[in-house]
Write a protein that holds these residues in place. Sequence first.
Motif, short mmCIF file in Angstrom:
data_model
loop_
_atom_site.label_atom_id
_atom_site.label_comp_id
_atom_site.label_asym_id
_atom_site.label_seq_id
_atom_site.Cartn_x
_atom_site.Cartn_y
_atom_site.Cartn_z
N TYR A 183 7.29 0.03 4.57
CA TYR A 183 6.73 1.24 3.97
C TYR A 183 5.24 1.05 3.66
CZ TYR A 183 11.45 3.09 3.48
OH TYR A 183 12.72 3.57 3.74
N LEU A 184 4.85 -0.15 3.24
CA LEU A 184 3.44 -0.40 2.92
C LEU A 184 2.55 -0.22 4.14
CD1 LEU A 184 3.67 -3.47 0.52
CD2 LEU A 184 3.11 -1.12 -0.08
N LYS A 185 3.07 -0.49 5.31
CA LYS A 185 2.29 -0.33 6.54
C LYS A 185 1.87 1.12 6.76
CE LYS A 185 4.19 -4.39 8.75
NZ LYS A 185 5.06 -4.93 9.80
N GLU A 186 2.52 2.05 6.08
CA GLU A 186 2.17 3.47 6.17
C GLU A 186 0.96 3.82 5.30
OE1 GLU A 186 3.63 5.75 8.18
OE2 GLU A 186 4.85 4.13 8.99
N SER A 187 0.53 2.89 4.45
CA SER A 187 -0.61 3.14 3.57
C SER A 187 -1.91 2.90 4.34
CB SER A 187 -0.57 2.20 2.36
OG SER A 187 -1.78 2.28 1.64
N PRO A 188 -2.89 3.79 4.21
CA PRO A 188 -4.15 3.61 4.93
C PRO A 188 -4.97 2.40 4.47
CG PRO A 188 -4.30 5.49 3.45
CD PRO A 188 -2.89 5.01 3.41
N ILE A 189 -4.69 1.85 3.29
CA ILE A 189 -5.48 0.72 2.81
C ILE A 189 -4.75 -0.62 2.92
CG2 ILE A 189 -6.84 2.14 1.24
CD1 ILE A 189 -5.21 0.83 -1.08
N TYR A 190 -3.47 -0.60 3.26
CA TYR A 190 -2.70 -1.85 3.26
C TYR A 190 -3.16 -2.78 4.38
CZ TYR A 190 1.05 -5.22 3.48
OH TYR A 190 1.76 -6.40 3.51
N ASP A 191 -3.40 -4.02 4.02
CA ASP A 191 -3.73 -5.09 4.96
C ASP A 191 -3.04 -6.34 4.42
OD1 ASP A 191 -4.85 -7.23 6.35
OD2 ASP A 191 -6.86 -6.42 6.31
N PRO A 192 -2.13 -6.95 5.19
CA PRO A 192 -1.38 -8.08 4.66
C PRO A 192 -2.25 -9.28 4.27
CG PRO A 192 -0.83 -7.69 6.97
CD PRO A 192 -1.72 -6.58 6.52
N LYS A 193 -3.49 -9.31 4.75
CA LYS A 193 -4.40 -10.41 4.41
C LYS A 193 -5.09 -10.20 3.07
CE LYS A 193 -5.38 -10.81 9.27
NZ LYS A 193 -6.25 -10.15 10.19
N GLU A 194 -5.03 -8.97 2.56
CA GLU A 194 -5.71 -8.63 1.30
C GLU A 194 -4.72 -8.68 0.14
OE1 GLU A 194 -8.98 -8.17 1.10
OE2 GLU A 194 -9.18 -8.43 3.26
N HIS A 195 -5.28 -8.63 -1.07
CA HIS A 195 -4.45 -8.65 -2.27
C HIS A 195 -4.37 -7.26 -2.88
CE1 HIS A 195 -4.17 -12.98 -2.26
NE2 HIS A 195 -5.47 -13.03 -2.00
N PHE A 196 -3.15 -6.82 -3.13
CA PHE A 196 -2.90 -5.51 -3.71
C PHE A 196 -1.94 -5.64 -4.87
CE2 PHE A 196 -4.05 -4.67 0.65
CZ PHE A 196 -4.92 -3.61 0.53
N LEU A 197 -1.99 -4.67 -5.73
CA LEU A 197 -0.98 -4.54 -6.77
C LEU A 197 0.00 -3.50 -6.24
CD1 LEU A 197 0.06 -5.12 -9.62
CD2 LEU A 197 -1.32 -3.20 -10.40
N VAL A 198 1.25 -3.91 -6.07
CA VAL A 198 2.28 -3.02 -5.55
C VAL A 198 3.35 -2.86 -6.62
CG1 VAL A 198 4.02 -2.67 -3.77
CG2 VAL A 198 1.81 -3.67 -3.17
N VAL A 199 3.63 -1.61 -6.94
CA VAL A 199 4.62 -1.29 -7.97
C VAL A 199 5.69 -0.41 -7.33
CG1 VAL A 199 4.97 -0.16 -10.18
CG2 VAL A 199 2.84 -1.39 -9.75
N VAL A 200 6.96 -0.79 -7.55
CA VAL A 200 8.08 0.01 -7.06
C VAL A 200 8.91 0.43 -8.26
CG1 VAL A 200 10.18 0.02 -5.67
CG2 VAL A 200 8.15 -1.17 -4.83
#
Length: 79
Positions: free
Chosen positions: A34-51
Amino acid sequence: MNKITLVTTPNPFNHSSKTIKKLNYNSVATLEGYLKESPIYDPKEHFLVVVNGKIVPKDQYGVTSLNKGSFISIVPRIS
């Protein structure tokens, strides 16, 4: 509700920049899919993900299952 809500906030200091996408629920998809659908998601970067109000560690993205109606929020992590 058979959708997953994905909220992407590219700039956490400007909430008006957020986008909201309704994605089709897939019982075999993981959070990472699902994160791959986000325009800013890059697995090499650091994100705060909340479910559903809970922070998910990066090493859990590929093994975290979601339910119908789940709510995902992704913002860049500020260092």
